[in-house]
Design a protein around this motif. Structure first.
Motif, PDB file in Angstrom:
ATOM      1  N   UNK A 358       0.809  -1.221   0.000  1.00  0.00           N
ATOM      2  CA  UNK A 358       0.000   0.000   0.000  1.00  0.00           C
ATOM      3  C   UNK A 358       0.843   1.273   0.000  1.00  0.00           C
ATOM      4  N   UNK A 359       1.967   1.268   0.723  1.00  0.00           N
ATOM      5  CA  UNK A 359       2.766   2.486   0.859  1.00  0.00           C
ATOM      6  C   UNK A 359       3.859   2.606  -0.199  1.00  0.00           C
ATOM      7  N   UNK A 360       4.521   1.512  -0.512  1.00  0.00           N
ATOM      8  CA  UNK A 360       5.616   1.568  -1.483  1.00  0.00           C
ATOM      9  C   UNK A 360       5.124   1.429  -2.917  1.00  0.00           C
ATOM     10  N   UNK A 361       4.100   0.595  -3.111  1.00  0.00           N
ATOM     11  CA  UNK A 361       3.619   0.334  -4.469  1.00  0.00           C
ATOM     12  C   UNK A 361       2.267   0.987  -4.747  1.00  0.00           C
ATOM     13  N   UNK A 362       1.652   1.567  -3.738  1.00  0.00           N
ATOM     14  CA  UNK A 362       0.371   2.273  -3.889  1.00  0.00           C
ATOM     15  C   UNK A 362      -0.730   1.367  -4.427  1.00  0.00           C
ATOM     16  N   UNK A 363      -0.733   0.125  -3.995  1.00  0.00           N
ATOM     17  CA  UNK A 363      -1.794  -0.812  -4.376  1.00  0.00           C
ATOM     18  C   UNK A 363      -2.943  -0.664  -3.391  1.00  0.00           C
ATOM     19  N   UNK A 364      -4.151  -0.573  -3.911  1.00  0.00           N
ATOM     20  CA  UNK A 364      -5.320  -0.422  -3.056  1.00  0.00           C
ATOM     21  C   UNK A 364      -5.533  -1.678  -2.199  1.00  0.00           C
ATOM     22  N   UNK A 365      -5.878  -1.500  -0.911  1.00  0.00           N
ATOM     23  CA  UNK A 365      -6.115  -2.652  -0.029  1.00  0.00           C
ATOM     24  C   UNK A 365      -7.133  -3.638  -0.591  1.00  0.00           C
ATOM     25  N   UNK A 366      -8.168  -3.134  -1.253  1.00  0.00           N
ATOM     26  CA  UNK A 366      -9.181  -4.028  -1.808  1.00  0.00           C
ATOM     27  C   UNK A 366      -8.615  -4.902  -2.925  1.00  0.00           C
ATOM     28  N   UNK A 367      -7.642  -4.365  -3.649  1.00  0.00           N
ATOM     29  CA  UNK A 367      -6.983  -5.169  -4.685  1.00  0.00           C
ATOM     30  C   UNK A 367      -6.253  -6.345  -4.036  1.00  0.00           C
ATOM     31  N   UNK A 368      -5.616  -6.065  -2.896  1.00  0.00           N
ATOM     32  CA  UNK A 368      -4.902  -7.133  -2.172  1.00  0.00           C
ATOM     33  C   UNK A 368      -5.907  -8.164  -1.665  1.00  0.00           C
ATOM     34  N   UNK A 369      -7.057  -7.688  -1.174  1.00  0.00           N
ATOM     35  CA  UNK A 369      -8.081  -8.607  -0.672  1.00  0.00           C
ATOM     36  C   UNK A 369      -8.584  -9.548  -1.762  1.00  0.00           C
ATOM     37  N   UNK A 370      -8.583  -9.064  -2.994  1.00  0.00           N
ATOM     38  CA  UNK A 370      -9.037  -9.898  -4.095  1.00  0.00           C
ATOM     39  C   UNK A 370      -7.923 -10.801  -4.630  1.00  0.00           C
ATOM     40  N   UNK A 371      -6.716 -10.586  -4.132  1.00  0.00           N
ATOM     41  CA  UNK A 371      -5.557 -11.385  -4.559  1.00  0.00           C
ATOM     42  C   UNK A 371      -4.725 -11.751  -3.331  1.00  0.00           C
ATOM     43  N   UNK A 372      -5.367 -12.460  -2.408  1.00  0.00           N
ATOM     44  CA  UNK A 372      -4.732 -12.736  -1.115  1.00  0.00           C
ATOM     45  C   UNK A 372      -3.505 -13.629  -1.209  1.00  0.00           C
ATOM     46  N   UNK A 373      -3.313 -14.282  -2.349  1.00  0.00           N
ATOM     47  CA  UNK A 373      -2.094 -15.073  -2.506  1.00  0.00           C
ATOM     48  C   UNK A 373      -0.856 -14.191  -2.410  1.00  0.00           C
ATOM     49  N   UNK A 374      -1.010 -12.887  -2.651  1.00  0.00           N
ATOM     50  CA  UNK A 374       0.122 -11.963  -2.540  1.00  0.00           C
ATOM     51  C   UNK A 374       0.731 -11.985  -1.145  1.00  0.00           C
ATOM     52  N   UNK A 375      -0.111 -12.212  -0.140  1.00  0.00           N
ATOM     53  CA  UNK A 375       0.369 -12.175   1.238  1.00  0.00           C
ATOM     54  C   UNK A 375       1.084 -13.457   1.650  1.00  0.00           C
ATOM     55  N   UNK A 376       1.037 -14.459   0.808  1.00  0.00           N
ATOM     56  CA  UNK A 376       1.739 -15.708   1.109  1.00  0.00           C
ATOM     57  C   UNK A 376       3.168 -15.700   0.573  1.00  0.00           C
ATOM     58  N   UNK A 377       3.478 -14.732  -0.301  1.00  0.00           N
ATOM     59  CA  UNK A 377       4.805 -14.682  -0.901  1.00  0.00           C
ATOM     60  C   UNK A 377       5.823 -14.073   0.059  1.00  0.00           C
ATOM     61  N   UNK A 378       7.072 -14.372  -0.182  1.00  0.00           N
ATOM     62  CA  UNK A 378       8.147 -13.781   0.620  1.00  0.00           C
ATOM     63  C   UNK A 378       8.472 -12.395   0.078  1.00  0.00           C
ATOM     64  N   UNK A 379       8.473 -11.408   0.965  1.00  0.00           N
ATOM     65  CA  UNK A 379       8.790 -10.042   0.551  1.00  0.00           C
ATOM     66  C   UNK A 379      10.236  -9.939   0.060  1.00  0.00           C
ATOM     67  N   UNK A 380      11.150 -10.545   0.812  1.00  0.00           N
ATOM     68  CA  UNK A 380      12.569 -10.418   0.490  1.00  0.00           C
ATOM     69  C   UNK A 380      12.994 -11.297  -0.678  1.00  0.00           C
ATOM     70  N   UNK A 381      12.414 -12.489  -0.787  1.00  0.00           N
ATOM     71  CA  UNK A 381      12.880 -13.438  -1.805  1.00  0.00           C
ATOM     72  C   UNK A 381      12.101 -13.363  -3.119  1.00  0.00           C
ATOM     73  N   UNK A 382      10.884 -12.802  -3.085  1.00  0.00           N
ATOM     74  CA  UNK A 382      10.071 -12.792  -4.306  1.00  0.00           C
ATOM     75  C   UNK A 382       9.620 -11.384  -4.710  1.00  0.00           C
TER      76      UNK A 382
END
Length: 455
Positions: A358-382
């Motif tokens: 939300x802060x670095x990439x300016x992605x809307x929270x609702x977009x993340x809610x519709x693509x919750x697999x994003x939260x399973x990825x590794x921030x540092x490695x992926x």
């Protein structure tokens, strides 16, 4: 010479005889007895490091007349680096160690511990934990484990964690259990892994505990294949008396209208979900039902599993974490209904990834809610390495600045390398290092938020 003596002596004599609780001795021998006890107390203080009170207490259990044998035993343990204080504690708690047979027990057992590769520090820890190991069935037990394809590393793991196993008769108590697991279809490696990871299982009764556990699993799961699968996914299940926990909970869920296949699927996915108290099972069922899950679907099993794993306090913390980024409670639960695993993500990871998106990439929270697999990825490695790759491609004009970044995050690693890294590495060589996390991500150019919607 060492001999056991009685604990109490009555201070009375009749016709030249002294009476004790357990036997009679002539008074002429009592002087010698007193001298021997005094000698024992002195030896325990000077050679073993015991306090006066401890030495007196131990002297009530044994007499040391000839110190040659005890000196040999003490020298054996001192060579491993035990301090005087450690020796004193061992003798205080296990004085019968001084009565053990040196040639056919103590020395062979010590030599075997060394041959297994245990360091002196490990041997010291083991002896301080349970000094009886030196007078146990160590040689016979190790020989049995070796014939059953246990590596020395796995054997030492068992010994260090559960030395009490060495006091069981190897052929009468241990071998039948090893044979049973093999008869159930476990390979040698599986048995070794199971029992070195959970050696307490060998302390369980075969007839009263282990066999009934397998019988319950067979009744619930239907096939030996499923039993093996569930056991290999969590050997700890043998901690439970399944006929008293699992079967009653299955009956509870069936009475509430959950089909048996869904219950079995839930158990296969996460066995602990059905090993809670019956009251907790009912509570979770009610909570999942209120959120709109259908008991006839797999989503019900996934939601049940999530609620079974997380306590209410942590659940509320995660709910508040999602809401702190602008989502309503209903939006969070709507996302949970689509992807029940979203509440299994750690609290720290939820905060870290939501903040970055939300802060670095300016992605809307609702977009993340519709693509919750994003939260399973590794921030540092992926996520960050891929951001670095896209950053380079945008800055060189290879990709448009309004590219759909979510789409690239969701690509499999193989596809991302093929469709992006290899495709553009000739025109932009630095993306190879960027894909490995070796190029700092400094941020994208300003991107229209409407483009950040997954395909």
């Amino acid at each position: 010479m060492i001999r056991l003596i009685c604990k109490k002596t009555l201070s009375c004599s009749i016709h030249g005889l002294c009476f004790t609780k357990y036997f009679l001795r002539p008074i002429s021998e009592m002087s010698s007895f007193t001298d021997s006890r005094s000698h024992t107390v002195s030896y325990l203080q000077n050679s073993c490091g015991l306090s006066l009170d401890s030495a007196i207490s131990v002297s009530e259990k044994l007499l040391i007349v000839d110190t040659e044998k005890t000196d040999t035993i003490l020298q054996l343990v001192r060579t491993q680096g035990l301090t005087q204080a450690q020796i004193a504690n061992i003798i205080t708690t296990r004085p019968t160690l001084l009565l053990a047979r040196f040639e056919d027990k103590l020395r062979p057992n010590m030599e075997l511990l060394e041959s297994l590769g245990l360091s002196r520090a490990s041997i010291v820890r083991l002896l301080c934990k349970d000094p009886r190991v030196l007078d146990s069935h160590l040689v016979e037990s190790v020989e049995l484990f070796r014939t059953q394809c246990f590596s020395d590393k796995k054997i030492t793991s068992i010994i260090m964690r559960y030395p009490t196993l060495l006091f069981l008769n190897p052929n009468k108590n241990l071998k039948p259990k090893l044979d049973f697991f093999k008869a159930m279809g476990f390979a040698d490696d599986d048995v070794a892994k199971l029992l070195s990871t959970h050696p307490y299982i060998l302390l369980r009764s075969l007839e009263n505990y282990i066999i009934p556990c397998f019988q319950v699993l067979k009744r619930v799961l239907g096939t030996d294949e499923n039993v093996l699968k569930i056991m290999k996914s969590g050997y700890w299940i043998l901690k439970f008396k399944l006929e008293e926990v699992l079967e009653p909970n299955i009956s509870v869920l069936e009475s509430l209208g959950v089909p048996k296949p869904i219950i079995v699927r839930l158990f296969m996915i996460h066995p602990r979900s059905l090993l809670l108290s019956s009251n907790r099972i009912r509570e979770i069922f009610d909570e999942v039902l209120k959120l709109g899950f259908n008991p006839n679907t797999l989503y019900f099993a996934l939601a049940f599993r999530s609620m079974a794993v997380i306590n209410k306090n942590l659940w509320n913390q995660k709910l508040e974490a999602y809401k702190s980024f602008g989502l309503s409670e209903e939006q969070v639960y709507s996302a949970f209904r689509r992807q029940p695993m979203c509440m299994l993500i750690s609290l720290n990871k939820i905060k870290k990834l939501m903040s970055f998106f939300t802060q670095n990439l300016h992605i809307e929270p609702l977009v993340i809610c519709k693509n919750l697999d994003l939260l399973h990825y590794s921030l540092e490695k992926r996520i960050i390495p891929r951001c670095s790759v896209l950053q380079l491609l945008m800055s060189t004009g290879v990709l448009k600045k309004d590219v759909n970044v979510v789409y690239y995050f969701q690509m499999s690693e193989e596809k991302f390398v093929e469709k992006v890294v290899r495709k553009y590495e000739i025109v932009c060589p630095d993306i190879v290092e960027a894909s490995k996390g070796m190029v700092e991500f400094q941020g994208f150019p300003v991107i229209s938020k409407t483009t950040l919607v997954a395909n």
